[in-house]
Design a protein around this motif. Structure first.
Motif, PDB file in Angstrom:
ATOM      1  N   MET A   1       0.837  -1.193   0.000  1.00 28.88           N
ATOM      2  CA  MET A   1       0.000   0.000   0.000  1.00 28.88           C
ATOM      3  C   MET A   1       0.874   1.245   0.000  1.00 28.88           C
ATOM      4  O   MET A   1       1.952   1.275   0.584  1.00 28.88           O
ATOM      5  N   ALA A   2       0.416   2.279  -0.692  1.00 33.20           N
ATOM      6  CA  ALA A   2       1.074   3.589  -0.686  1.00 33.20           C
ATOM      7  C   ALA A   2      -0.015   4.631  -0.845  1.00 33.20           C
ATOM      8  O   ALA A   2      -0.725   4.644  -1.848  1.00 33.20           O
ATOM      9  N   ASP A   3      -0.160   5.511   0.173  1.00 36.07           N
ATOM     10  CA  ASP A   3      -1.228   6.511   0.137  1.00 36.07           C
ATOM     11  C   ASP A   3      -2.586   5.860  -0.096  1.00 36.07           C
ATOM     12  O   ASP A   3      -3.398   6.337  -0.900  1.00 36.07           O
ATOM     13  N   ASN A   4      -2.808   4.726   0.599  1.00 37.34           N
ATOM     14  CA  ASN A   4      -4.072   3.983   0.490  1.00 37.34           C
ATOM     15  C   ASN A   4      -4.318   3.414  -0.892  1.00 37.34           C
ATOM     16  O   ASN A   4      -5.451   3.070  -1.235  1.00 37.34           O
ATOM     17  N   ARG A   5      -3.272   3.294  -1.689  1.00 36.23           N
ATOM     18  CA  ARG A   5      -3.378   2.655  -2.999  1.00 36.23           C
ATOM     19  C   ARG A   5      -2.637   1.320  -2.960  1.00 36.23           C
ATOM     20  O   ARG A   5      -1.705   1.127  -2.194  1.00 36.23           O
ATOM     21  N   ILE A   6      -3.054   0.395  -3.824  1.00 37.24           N
ATOM     22  CA  ILE A   6      -2.435  -0.932  -3.873  1.00 37.24           C
ATOM     23  C   ILE A   6      -1.463  -0.985  -5.044  1.00 37.24           C
ATOM     24  O   ILE A   6      -1.850  -0.768  -6.194  1.00 37.24           O
ATOM     25  N   LEU A   7      -0.207  -1.295  -4.765  1.00 38.46           N
ATOM     26  CA  LEU A   7       0.792  -1.439  -5.821  1.00 38.46           C
ATOM     27  C   LEU A   7       0.511  -2.704  -6.615  1.00 38.46           C
ATOM     28  O   LEU A   7       0.477  -3.805  -6.069  1.00 38.46           O
ATOM     29  N   MET A   8       0.305  -2.544  -7.928  1.00 34.26           N
ATOM     30  CA  MET A   8      -0.034  -3.681  -8.783  1.00 34.26           C
ATOM     31  C   MET A   8       1.096  -4.067  -9.727  1.00 34.26           C
ATOM     32  O   MET A   8       1.175  -5.210 -10.173  1.00 34.26           O
ATOM     33  N   GLY A   9       1.954  -3.120 -10.051  1.00 32.12           N
ATOM     34  CA  GLY A   9       3.036  -3.420 -10.987  1.00 32.12           C
ATOM     35  C   GLY A   9       3.925  -2.217 -11.175  1.00 32.12           C
ATOM     36  O   GLY A   9       3.628  -1.111 -10.700  1.00 32.12           O
ATOM     37  N   GLN A  10       5.033  -2.431 -11.881  1.00 33.99           N
ATOM     38  CA  GLN A  10       5.956  -1.331 -12.117  1.00 33.99           C
ATOM     39  C   GLN A  10       6.659  -1.485 -13.450  1.00 33.99           C
ATOM     40  O   GLN A  10       7.105  -2.573 -13.816  1.00 33.99           O
ATOM     41  N   GLY A  11       6.718  -0.371 -14.164  1.00 33.20           N
ATOM     42  CA  GLY A  11       7.505  -0.290 -15.385  1.00 33.20           C
ATOM     43  C   GLY A  11       8.347   0.954 -15.277  1.00 33.20           C
ATOM     44  O   GLY A  11       9.146   1.106 -14.350  1.00 33.20           O
ATOM     45  N   THR A  12       8.142   1.899 -16.194  1.00 30.30           N
ATOM     46  CA  THR A  12       8.807   3.192 -16.041  1.00 30.30           C
ATOM     47  C   THR A  12       8.188   3.971 -14.890  1.00 30.30           C
ATOM     48  O   THR A  12       8.789   4.890 -14.351  1.00 30.30           O
ATOM     49  N   ALA A  13       6.974   3.584 -14.512  1.00 31.26           N
ATOM     50  CA  ALA A  13       6.299   4.179 -13.357  1.00 31.26           C
ATOM     51  C   ALA A  13       5.564   3.076 -12.613  1.00 31.26           C
ATOM     52  O   ALA A  13       5.326   1.988 -13.152  1.00 31.26           O
ATOM     53  N   LYS A  14       5.225   3.345 -11.377  1.00 26.05           N
ATOM     54  CA  LYS A  14       4.467   2.375 -10.591  1.00 26.05           C
ATOM     55  C   LYS A  14       2.984   2.474 -10.956  1.00 26.05           C
ATOM     56  O   LYS A  14       2.474   3.562 -11.218  1.00 26.05           O
ATOM     57  N   ALA A  15       2.315   1.339 -10.958  1.00 27.56           N
ATOM     58  CA  ALA A  15       0.882   1.287 -11.263  1.00 27.56           C
ATOM     59  C   ALA A  15       0.122   0.898 -10.006  1.00 27.56           C
ATOM     60  O   ALA A  15       0.450  -0.108  -9.361  1.00 27.56           O
ATOM     61  N   TYR A  16      -0.889   1.698  -9.646  1.00 28.35           N
ATOM     62  CA  TYR A  16      -1.639   1.478  -8.416  1.00 28.35           C
ATOM     63  C   TYR A  16      -3.125   1.282  -8.716  1.00 28.35           C
ATOM     64  O   TYR A  16      -3.671   1.879  -9.645  1.00 28.35           O
ATOM     65  N   LEU A  17      -3.753   0.450  -7.880  1.00 29.98           N
ATOM     66  CA  LEU A  17      -5.201   0.282  -7.912  1.00 29.98           C
ATOM     67  C   LEU A  17      -5.791   1.012  -6.711  1.00 29.98           C
ATOM     68  O   LEU A  17      -5.345   0.823  -5.573  1.00 29.98           O
ATOM     69  N   GLU A  18      -6.782   1.850  -6.965  1.00 30.30           N
ATOM     70  CA  GLU A  18      -7.462   2.574  -5.894  1.00 30.30           C
ATOM     71  C   GLU A  18      -8.533   1.658  -5.291  1.00 30.30           C
ATOM     72  O   GLU A  18      -9.475   1.255  -5.982  1.00 30.30           O
ATOM     73  N   PRO A  19      -8.429   1.287  -3.993  1.00 35.49           N
ATOM     74  CA  PRO A  19      -9.444   0.415  -3.383  1.00 35.49           C
ATOM     75  C   PRO A  19     -10.865   0.954  -3.511  1.00 35.49           C
ATOM     76  O   PRO A  19     -11.812   0.187  -3.682  1.00 35.49           O
ATOM     77  N   SER A  20     -11.021   2.273  -3.467  1.00 36.29           N
ATOM     78  CA  SER A  20     -12.364   2.857  -3.555  1.00 36.29           C
ATOM     79  C   SER A  20     -12.961   2.699  -4.951  1.00 36.29           C
ATOM     80  O   SER A  20     -14.165   2.867  -5.138  1.00 36.29           O
ATOM     81  N   MET A  21     -12.114   2.379  -5.934  1.00 32.03           N
ATOM     82  CA  MET A  21     -12.592   2.182  -7.303  1.00 32.03           C
ATOM     83  C   MET A  21     -12.613   0.705  -7.707  1.00 32.03           C
ATOM     84  O   MET A  21     -12.946   0.373  -8.841  1.00 32.03           O
ATOM     85  N   ALA A  22     -12.273  -0.184  -6.766  1.00 29.22           N
ATOM     86  CA  ALA A  22     -12.197  -1.605  -7.093  1.00 29.22           C
ATOM     87  C   ALA A  22     -13.561  -2.219  -7.366  1.00 29.22           C
ATOM     88  O   ALA A  22     -13.662  -3.270  -8.001  1.00 29.22           O
ATOM     89  N   ASN A  23     -14.649  -1.565  -6.884  1.00 27.03           N
ATOM     90  CA  ASN A  23     -15.992  -2.073  -7.176  1.00 27.03           C
ATOM     91  C   ASN A  23     -16.490  -1.601  -8.538  1.00 27.03           C
ATOM     92  O   ASN A  23     -17.639  -1.871  -8.896  1.00 27.03           O
ATOM     93  N   ARG A  24     -15.632  -0.912  -9.283  1.00 23.39           N
ATOM     94  CA  ARG A  24     -15.998  -0.505 -10.650  1.00 23.39           C
ATOM     95  C   ARG A  24     -15.623  -1.585 -11.658  1.00 23.39           C
ATOM     96  O   ARG A  24     -15.549  -1.338 -12.851  1.00 23.39           O
ATOM     97  N   HIS A  25     -15.323  -2.764 -11.133  1.00 21.02           N
ATOM     98  CA  HIS A  25     -15.128  -3.964 -11.944  1.00 21.02           C
ATOM     99  C   HIS A  25     -13.819  -3.934 -12.735  1.00 21.02           C
ATOM    100  O   HIS A  25     -13.098  -2.935 -12.722  1.00 21.02           O
ATOM    101  N   GLY A  26     -13.533  -5.064 -13.384  1.00 19.47           N
ATOM    102  CA  GLY A  26     -12.270  -5.143 -14.093  1.00 19.47           C
ATOM    103  C   GLY A  26     -12.201  -6.303 -15.064  1.00 19.47           C
ATOM    104  O   GLY A  26     -13.130  -7.126 -15.158  1.00 19.47           O
ATOM    105  N   LEU A  27     -11.094  -6.365 -15.776  1.00 20.40           N
ATOM    106  CA  LEU A  27     -10.885  -7.365 -16.824  1.00 20.40           C
ATOM    107  C   LEU A  27      -9.426  -7.798 -16.805  1.00 20.40           C
ATOM    108  O   LEU A  27      -8.522  -6.956 -16.770  1.00 20.40           O
ATOM    109  N   ILE A  28      -9.213  -9.107 -16.794  1.00 23.42           N
ATOM    110  CA  ILE A  28      -7.867  -9.678 -16.914  1.00 23.42           C
ATOM    111  C   ILE A  28      -7.868 -10.542 -18.157  1.00 23.42           C
ATOM    112  O   ILE A  28      -8.625 -11.520 -18.244  1.00 23.42           O
ATOM    113  N   THR A  29      -7.057 -10.187 -19.139  1.00 22.45           N
ATOM    114  CA  THR A  29      -7.044 -10.918 -20.402  1.00 22.45           C
ATOM    115  C   THR A  29      -5.621 -11.294 -20.797  1.00 22.45           C
ATOM    116  O   THR A  29      -4.645 -10.719 -20.314  1.00 22.45           O
ATOM    117  N   GLY A  30      -5.522 -12.249 -21.724  1.00 23.97           N
ATOM    118  CA  GLY A  30      -4.223 -12.677 -22.220  1.00 23.97           C
ATOM    119  C   GLY A  30      -4.279 -14.109 -22.713  1.00 23.97           C
ATOM    120  O   GLY A  30      -5.158 -14.892 -22.323  1.00 23.97           O
TER     121      GLY A  30
END
Length: 496
Positions: A1-30
């Motif tokens: 967690m960082a500033d109440n965000r969840i660290l999901m991955g990192q490239g040139t920048a860190k990618a965070y998921l906002e817990p308050s937006m996690a109920n807005r659904h999602g998609l995992i594909t590949g």
């Protein structure tokens, strides 16, 4: 967690998921083998860490690895160092195992009436006329006070309808015996798939899916689906029922700092294969409205093309693993996947999708205002659990230690449609054959163990006496009601 965000991955920048937006659904594909399952495990783990319970279907048997700590691995250690994850540890997560077939987890049941006529029509792949008859069956059974709990109840009610088609037709409109018989035949494959096992009581208490352990971590509910997924219509219908039950039963929550529950729908394309437009529309409505109940739904599949546009537009958080572009169909899927992301001037999204390595993904998450972030190419955060299946002994130990042990294992078979109709049939036969009944009573008194050659069994009474015993009363039973009670359809309340 960082500033109440969840660290999901990192490239040139860190990618965070906002817990308050996690109920807005999602998609995992590949594509197969690109890391979708590990990403799913990681997301289930981080949701659990912040106190959010999870429900996920285990298609290949390896999701249950969440219940065991992982082992030190060079690539994982390298990823942790690269991402600067502090306090990373290999550890187990609180997991509850479920299984419709009662082999690898706690029994997970629904009653026939829980499913409702709409989903039964989907499950049995009924035509429009047959679906209308199924809806009528539920209404007639409701007005006659016939509980529909297990498959023998449903079969008895169908026989009830067929034997009294003329009387019911006079009240509700034409009922075809041939249509009822067709539905009866369509129940046979369902029985062979184990329908007699997972329809009945005790049915699932939804509160048992929304639990936390003593340390405040959300319990991860893992449905063993290796066998279930071999019956795609049953698999998708059951999970749609569960999602619909959550929608109907949970109270409104409004905006919250994190979801009440996160639901992962693996092999999501099975839900939409050959689905009629009306069903897809209802699924879209459920997905759109259930977020107000605090439930986040994450679809897991190979390509965004597997998800109808109406549903795809509701999925705000995206993780895209590699796709291959060997054929025109593959190239179309790559283009569709690229177009679902908010463009980033520094990334050629279409090209990047075909170049991603295992454990690497393109991601886009909603910010606190609900705006999709620009697509980022990242290495996905590794989970701390085992990346593989658990043994039978480990599974048995997990079941023995379950807080729910003893609640679902024992069947309950209370009086319902089958028992009520059988008793009526037997009573009618006795009334029509008083002399035979007296002889039977006399013989039974002299020789208790003797079966009596002339007396019909309950099954025979039910089969031969159904029309007489019920046909003469159905009109009175229906007419005597103060008014028709509405049968609660699984998805009906959405359309009010």
């Amino acid at each position: 967690m960082a500033d109440n965000r969840i660290l999901m991955g990192q490239g040139t920048a860190k990618a965070y998921l906002e817990p308050s937006m996690a109920n807005r659904h999602g998609l995992i594909t590949g594509a197969t083998g690109t890391g979708k399952t590990v990403t799913l495990q990681m997301m289930a783990e981080v949701f659990s860490d912040i106190g959010v319970p999870v429900f996920v279907a285990d298609i290949k048997g390896d999701i249950a690895g969440l219940s065991r700590a992982g082992k030190t691995h060079e690539k994982i250690e390298e990823r942790v160092r690269m991402m600067g994850i502090e306090g990373f540890e290999y550890r187990a997560n609180p997991v509850e195992l479920w299984d419709l077939y009662r082999k690898k987890g706690l029994p997970l049941r629904a009653t026939v009436s829980d499913m409702g006529p709409d989903l039964w029509s989907r499950l049995l792949e009924l035509s429009e006329a047959q679906s209308t008859t199924m809806s009528l069956l539920f209404r007639v059974a409701d007005e006659a006070g016939l509980l529909l709990l297990d498959l023998k109840d449903l079969k008895a009610a169908l026989q009830y309808l067929a034997d009294n088609a003329d009387t019911v037709s006079a009240e509700y409109g034409q009922v075809s015996k041939q249509t009822v018989q067709t539905i009866q035949r369509k129940l046979l494959p369902l029985e062979q798939q184990g329908g007699d096992v997972f329809f009945g009581e005790p049915d699932l208490d939804l509160n048992d899916l929304i639990r936390r352990d003593s340390g405040g971590r959300g319990v991860i509910n893992v449905l063993s689906a290796e066998e279930l997924v071999l019956h795609p219509v049953l698999y998708s219908t059951f999970l749609l029922w569960l999602l619909s039950e959550l929608f109907e039963e949970l109270p409104e929550r409004g905006d919250a700092d994190k979801p009440l529950l996160v639901f992962f729908f693996d092999e999501a394309h099975l839900l939409f294969n050959d689905a009629p437009k009306a069903l897809v529309k209802k699924i879209e409505q459920v997905v759109r409205l259930i977020r107000s109940k605090g439930v986040g739904v994450y679809f897991v599949t190979q390509s965004p093309l597997d998800i109808p546009e109406e549903v795809l537009g509701q999925l705000g958080n995206r993780v895209q693993h590699a796709l291959r572009a060997f054929t025109p169909k593959d190239q179309k899927a790559v283009k569709a996947a690229a177009e679902t992301f908010r463009a980033n001037p520094g990334i050629d999204t279409g090209t990047a999708i075909t170049e991603l390595g295992v454990g690497e993904a393109l991601v886009s998450f909603l910010d606190t205002k609900g705006v999709p972030g620009m697509v980022e190419r990242v290495f996905v955060r590794p989970p701390g659990c085992r990346l593989g299946p658990i043994s039978d002994d480990e599974r048995a130990d997990l079941l023995k230690s379950s807080d729910l042990r003893g609640k679902y294992e024992k069947d309950i078979d209370r009086e319902s449609a089958f028992e009520i109709l059988s008793k009526k049939a037997e009573k009618r036969v006795k009334a029509e054959n008083p002399e035979e009944e007296e002889r039977e009573t006399g013989r039974a008194a002299k020789k208790p163990a003797a079966g009596g050659r002339g007396r019909q069994t309950v099954a025979e009474s039910f089969a031969k006496g159904m029309a007489r015993s019920i046909g003469s009363t159905i009109g009175r039973e229906i007419a005597g009601k103060a008014g028709a009670r509405l049968v609660r359809g699984i998805l009906g309340s959405i359309l009010r």
